[in-house]
Design a protein around this motif. Sequence first.
Motif, short mmCIF file in Angstrom:
data_model
loop_
_atom_site.label_atom_id
_atom_site.label_comp_id
_atom_site.label_asym_id
_atom_site.label_seq_id
_atom_site.Cartn_x
_atom_site.Cartn_y
_atom_site.Cartn_z
N LEU A 113 3.58 1.96 5.00
CA LEU A 113 2.97 1.49 3.75
C LEU A 113 3.82 0.38 3.14
CD1 LEU A 113 1.60 4.66 1.94
CD2 LEU A 113 0.34 2.90 3.16
N GLU A 117 -1.97 -3.91 13.26
CA GLU A 117 -2.81 -2.76 12.94
C GLU A 117 -2.80 -1.70 14.04
OE1 GLU A 117 -7.17 -3.09 11.70
OE2 GLU A 117 -6.15 -3.42 9.80
N PHE A 154 -10.70 10.78 -2.07
CA PHE A 154 -11.78 9.82 -2.25
C PHE A 154 -12.78 10.41 -3.23
CE2 PHE A 154 -10.59 9.28 2.41
CZ PHE A 154 -9.58 8.36 2.11
N ASN A 207 -4.85 11.04 -4.50
CA ASN A 207 -5.64 9.99 -3.85
C ASN A 207 -6.78 10.49 -2.99
OD1 ASN A 207 -3.79 8.34 -5.04
ND2 ASN A 207 -2.71 7.78 -3.17
N PHE A 258 0.42 12.27 -1.33
CA PHE A 258 0.89 11.42 -2.42
C PHE A 258 1.02 12.20 -3.72
CE2 PHE A 258 -1.32 8.88 0.67
CZ PHE A 258 -0.58 7.73 0.78
N VAL A 313 -11.68 7.47 12.40
CA VAL A 313 -10.51 7.02 13.15
C VAL A 313 -10.47 7.62 14.55
CG1 VAL A 313 -8.00 6.90 13.17
CG2 VAL A 313 -9.23 6.73 11.01
N ASN A 334 5.69 5.48 7.36
CA ASN A 334 4.35 5.31 7.92
C ASN A 334 3.78 3.91 7.66
OD1 ASN A 334 3.54 5.41 5.30
ND2 ASN A 334 1.91 6.89 5.62
N ARG A 392 -6.59 17.38 4.28
CA ARG A 392 -7.07 16.12 4.83
C ARG A 392 -6.04 15.53 5.80
NH1 ARG A 392 -8.33 11.24 0.68
NH2 ARG A 392 -6.08 11.33 0.44
N LYS A 394 -1.65 2.08 13.39
CA LYS A 394 -2.60 3.18 13.57
C LYS A 394 -1.97 4.27 14.44
CE LYS A 394 -7.06 4.36 15.39
NZ LYS A 394 -8.24 3.95 16.15
N GLU A 445 -4.00 3.15 0.09
CA GLU A 445 -2.84 3.77 0.75
C GLU A 445 -3.22 5.06 1.44
OE1 GLU A 445 0.18 4.11 -2.24
OE2 GLU A 445 0.76 2.00 -2.02
N ALA A 446 -4.04 5.87 0.77
CA ALA A 446 -4.44 7.14 1.37
C ALA A 446 -5.24 6.89 2.64
CB ALA A 446 -5.25 7.97 0.38
N SER A 447 -6.19 5.95 2.57
CA SER A 447 -7.02 5.73 3.76
C SER A 447 -6.20 5.07 4.87
CB SER A 447 -8.25 4.89 3.41
OG SER A 447 -7.89 3.76 2.64
N ALA A 448 -5.26 4.21 4.49
CA ALA A 448 -4.39 3.61 5.51
C ALA A 448 -3.54 4.66 6.18
CB ALA A 448 -3.51 2.53 4.89
N SER A 449 -3.00 5.58 5.38
CA SER A 449 -2.10 6.58 5.96
C SER A 449 -2.86 7.56 6.84
CB SER A 449 -1.32 7.31 4.87
OG SER A 449 -2.16 8.20 4.19
N LEU A 450 -4.18 7.57 6.72
CA LEU A 450 -4.98 8.41 7.62
C LEU A 450 -5.35 7.66 8.90
CD1 LEU A 450 -7.25 10.06 4.94
CD2 LEU A 450 -5.71 11.29 6.46
N GLY A 451 -4.89 6.42 9.00
CA GLY A 451 -5.08 5.68 10.24
C GLY A 451 -6.26 4.72 10.23
N MET A 452 -6.93 4.57 9.09
CA MET A 452 -8.09 3.67 9.07
C MET A 452 -7.65 2.22 9.12
SD MET A 452 -10.78 5.23 6.37
CE MET A 452 -10.75 6.99 6.06
N GLY A 453 -8.44 1.41 9.83
CA GLY A 453 -8.23 -0.02 9.83
C GLY A 453 -8.86 -0.64 8.59
N ARG A 462 0.50 6.12 12.38
CA ARG A 462 -0.09 6.93 11.31
C ARG A 462 -0.84 8.13 11.84
NH1 ARG A 462 -1.74 1.52 7.96
NH2 ARG A 462 0.20 1.36 6.77
#
Lengths: 242, 219
Positions: A52, A71, A91, A89, A85, A107, A50, A151, A75, B118-126, A78
């Motif tokens: 990373l 990007e 929030f 992780n 993970f 998103v 994905n 999530r 996107k 990493e978590a927010s990126a993997s959810l597709g956020m820019g 992803r």
Amino acid sequence: MSLIEITEVRKSFGDNEVLKGIDLNVEPGEVIAIIGKSGSGKSTLLRCINGLETINAGSIQVAGAQLATDELHLKALRLKVGMIFQGFNLFPHKTAGQNVMLSQMVVKKTPKPEAEAMAKKMLDRVGLGHKFDAYPDELSGGQQQRVAIARALAMQPVALLCDEVTSALDPELVQEVLAVVKELAAEGMTLLMVTHEMRFARDVCSRVVFMHMGRVHEIGPPDEVFGDPKTPELRQFLGAQH
Amino acid sequence: MIEFTTWDILRNLLLAARWTVVLSLVAFTGGAIVGLAILFLRISKGKAARVFASGYIELFQGTPLLMQLFLSFFGLSLLGIEVPAWLAAGIALILWTASFLAEIWRGCVEAIPKGQWEASASLGMGRLQQMRHVILPQALKIAVPPTVGFSVQVVKGTSLTSIIGFTELAKAGQVIANATFAPFTVYGFVALIYFVLCFPLSKSSQFLERKLNVAHRNH
């Protein structure tokens, strides 16, 4: 065409080549366990899928979305493939419900009521509907990981990457997370998981990938890989497990 | 010789202190806005932006504020641009404050665990979405105490603008001391007023640090 196509992927960290040409095709609905010693490149492979980690050579494609470094491509990729993970992780400044709602709204631009309904549905699915308003630090590790799964599911991915999702959990909390993963597998979700839970891999997975020194060393159905290991490395690895 | 009462001295100092307060607020607000922009450049993915931002920070942290004031006041007028003292003081203080705030905040952003990115990126956020919804809200909590603490430096920094002729508390102190021949009384009051301005700030910084620590949510 396979759902996930990994072709000739190479990845180095400095001089250290951790992936030395990985080929792997995953069909829809397959559950793949990736096993191997630490340092064999299994987590890196998952993180490459994905985006990373950037790859040095080869290509990765998930349901038509190609891995690239910009990007926009990232996107698109992803949105197809979610990730869970080892360290959850979540929030920490948002409740469980908000954790599940955030990326839908940000998103996908889903309106709030719909995102909220989806969050409720997904939290119910992992058995945590009643924890909608709890903050991550009010949840146990197992519960946090289940929220993380909810999530990822709320984004409706076609595949999920699970990176040692039970390794940071106390032993008594492992089962509740594995039960959720097992249910996903039964519902036909495509799963790629790096795991140390050999029994789980044996029971649930359709194929097992044994990685060694940055290569796919052995691959096959769990009965074959666990029951009749072909290479001394795999025999040694399995022997060391018990 | 005219007699000055203590009240005369104090009253005039307090009137001048208004300008210290105004200048501090301007410097801090402007510095926060510019500092935020520098912060974004400093942690951006583009190398040129990062180099520019760290060059900016090095430059303004590595030279005395006094020189920056001189340059913005005398330097600009040498180039034929007449700047009034208040404007030169405002500009220099804003740029100086920005360089420190950007660096303080960068530390706070970097204190957020990598897993959050990493978590927010993997959810597709820019990147901007990650900053706005995931990273900054958490970084803000850590940033409040050192930011409020730094505001004390800004208040004291304004005293240097007296050199280029901006009449704030320190400059008023000079003028009044010269007129009254009572430097000890006058500067004593000046120091006291600065202390009264700064003490609540540093106290609240300590208070916020304790309070936000208690409320800090772990993962």
